[in-house]
Design an enzyme around this catalytic site. Structure first.
Site, short mmCIF file in Angstrom:
data_model
loop_
_atom_site.label_atom_id
_atom_site.label_comp_id
_atom_site.label_asym_id
_atom_site.label_seq_id
_atom_site.Cartn_x
_atom_site.Cartn_y
_atom_site.Cartn_z
N ALA A 11 9.75 74.38 -15.66
CA ALA A 11 9.79 75.63 -14.91
C ALA A 11 11.17 76.26 -14.83
CB ALA A 11 9.25 75.40 -13.48
N ARG A 16 22.25 78.28 -18.32
CA ARG A 16 23.40 77.87 -19.12
C ARG A 16 23.16 78.01 -20.62
NH1 ARG A 16 25.01 72.07 -16.88
NH2 ARG A 16 22.87 72.09 -16.07
N GLN A 73 5.17 77.08 -10.69
CA GLN A 73 6.21 77.04 -9.66
C GLN A 73 6.87 78.42 -9.67
OE1 GLN A 73 9.78 74.70 -10.30
NE2 GLN A 73 9.95 74.18 -8.13
N GLY A 102 10.84 68.80 -19.54
CA GLY A 102 10.51 69.42 -20.82
C GLY A 102 11.71 69.73 -21.69
N GLU A 155 24.48 60.50 -6.60
CA GLU A 155 24.96 61.57 -7.46
C GLU A 155 26.47 61.44 -7.65
OE1 GLU A 155 22.91 63.51 -9.07
OE2 GLU A 155 21.26 62.53 -8.02
N ARG A 333 7.29 84.59 -52.27
CA ARG A 333 7.00 85.20 -50.97
C ARG A 333 5.59 84.82 -50.54
NH1 ARG A 333 8.41 91.27 -51.95
NH2 ARG A 333 7.48 91.47 -49.88
N TYR A 387 3.13 99.18 -55.63
CA TYR A 387 3.23 100.00 -54.41
C TYR A 387 3.41 101.47 -54.79
CZ TYR A 387 4.93 101.39 -49.73
OH TYR A 387 5.10 101.98 -48.50
#
Length: 458
Positions: A11, A16, A73, A102, A155, A333, A387
């Site tokens: 979410a 950054r 969320q 994720g 932390e 192509r 073409y």
């Protein structure tokens, strides 16, 4: 019945990354980061997979489709809040739940399986996936007691000098007893500078209840890398590319210079194929046995059969049959089908055309919107003029025909088998079988003309 479940956290906007593209949709070796995570989770045959989406939710759902359930969320209130959004789908289920971000594309199903197994062996309520980091920097540290039991996650900004020296870090991946997870989430508070609900607080809550918190230490720190900026994205691409290249080499593919070879996730390559330096094989590509993909070639979403040689050329959304070859410096192509033993030489271009077995196009020619039969010779500088400025038109050329150099075939045209087109002709009318088409002015010689030129001083 006990279940295994996964929650993928996807979410976050990813400011950054400095990008308009939603963070988990940035690609690592041709595949979005969230798809990498989901693909590894799917290998474990989960009972439930739920992805928490937020910013760019529609794009994520479009990318990975119905392989997962989704919850939204709508406000970025932290990882704890993100997990709690799945409550209606999971809270009453017995079993264990993996929580993974994720933006961790390098994690593997093998690591997830080991994490689940360790969690069950330890009869834990929560298990943290950890690793030893060469430079822990801003990672949360795993604090253990003298017996090796996890005491807490601290932390970096809150760590003491002793704690900051710890090398074992929290990867941000967890397995929880499912019901205990949602019970603990109700106790998480947001009394922090960001006013967010942190999933890491659940570990402390479970520990305070006297329940068992364990930590499984993975061996490869690089696997745990989370991508938060373009530098980390580059690192993830490098590591994933090394992994992909090693896989192919272990399965019988020769890669001359792996450091300069770029193969997307999911590309298939047969045995005894040689990949030269600078090659790019993009997503959706399948290459057969005994092929040579020459230096600096690029193959995109194409199928290359056995014994094909590609020399410094670009192939996109096309197919080359057995024993065909192309290049150097030619281009297929989209929607081009090159038949068995077809030769396409240097500086040629093919677009939306089928070329049947044994036909040869040596150099400097363009074939577009056409079907060429078998054993046709296409001279140098031939152009299929497809073409008219508004519409594309089809040209069909029968077997065993000869198209001379610098011929222009103005579509729509039907050129029957065994036809002959004289060099330098511009063909606008159909040819019957065994006909020769010639369309050029008769040569006229002007005697003595050179002497009349104004710059001639003779």
């Amino acid at each position: 019945m006990s279940t295994r479940n996964t929650i993928i956290l996807a979410a976050g906007k990813g400011t950054r990354m400095k990008s308009k593209l939603y963070k988990v949709l940035h690609k690592v070796c041709g595949k979005t980061m969230v798809d990498h995570v989901l693909s590894q989770v799917e290998r474990l045959k989960m009972d439930n997979i739920i992805t928490v989406v937020g910013y760019g939710a529609e794009k994520v759902e479009e990318s990975i489709g119905d392989r997962t359930k989704y919850v939204l969320q709508d406000q970025q209130l932290g990882t704890g809040d993100a997990v709690e959004r799945t409550e209606d789908l999971l809270k009453d289920i017995d079993g264990t739940t993996l929580v993974v971000s994720g933006d961790t594309p390098l994690l593997t199903s093998d690591t997830f399986e080991k994490l689940f197994d360790y969690h069950e062996q330890q009869q834990a309520t929560a298990t943290i996936l950890t690793s030893i980091a060469p430079d822990p920097a801003a990672y949360g540290r795993i604090v253990r007691n003298d017996l090796g039991i996890v005491e807490k996650i601290v932390e970096a900004k809150d760590a003491t000098s002793e704690e900051i020296a710890i090398k074992e870090i929290n990867t941000g991946v967890y397995v929880f007893d499912n019901k205990a997870l949602f019970k603990a989430l109700k106790q998480v508070e947001n009394n922090n500078a960001q006013q967010e609900f942190y999933l890491t607080d659940v570990i402390g809550i479970i520990k305070a209840q006297g329940d068992n918190v364990s930590a499984y230490q993975m061996t490869d720190f690089e696997e745990s890398i989370g991508v938060n900026d373009r530098v980390a994205l580059s690192d993830a691409n490098r590591i994933m590319q090394e992994r992909i290249n090693r896989y192919h080499m272990y399965h019988g593919v020769t890669i001359d210079n792996p450091a300069d070879t770029y193969i997307d996730a999911g590309v298939e390559i047969g045995t005894d194929t040689i990949i030269e330096p600078g090659v790019q094989l993009k997503a959706g590509t399948i290459i057969g046995d005994n092929c040579v993909v020459g230096a600096h070639s690029k193959v995109i979403n194409s199928k290359i059969h056995d014994n094909v040689k590609i020399t410094s050329s670009v192939i996109e959304d096309s197919e080359m049959m057995d024993n065909s070859d192309i290049g150097p410096n030619s281009h297929l192509r989209p929607e081009s089908i090159i038949g068995k033993s077809v030769h396409i030489g240097n500086f040629c271009e093919v677009k939306k055309a089928t070329i049947d077995e044994g036909t040869k196009m040596g150099h400097l020619s363009y074939v577009g919107n056409a079907h060429l039969g078998k054993n046709i010779n296409i001279g140098c500088g031939v152009i299929f003029v497809n073409y008219d400025g508004k519409e594309k038109h089809q040209t069909n050329v029968g077997d065993n025909s000869f198209i001379g150099s610098n011929a222009n075939l103005v579509a729509p045209l039907e050129i029957a088998s065994h036809s002959f087109i004289a060099a330098g002709s511009t063909i606008t009318d159909d040819l019957n079988e065994f006909d020769m088409g010639i369309a050029r002015s008769r040569q006229t010689n002007k005697a003595g003309y050179y002497k009349k030129l104004p710059y001639n001083k003779e």
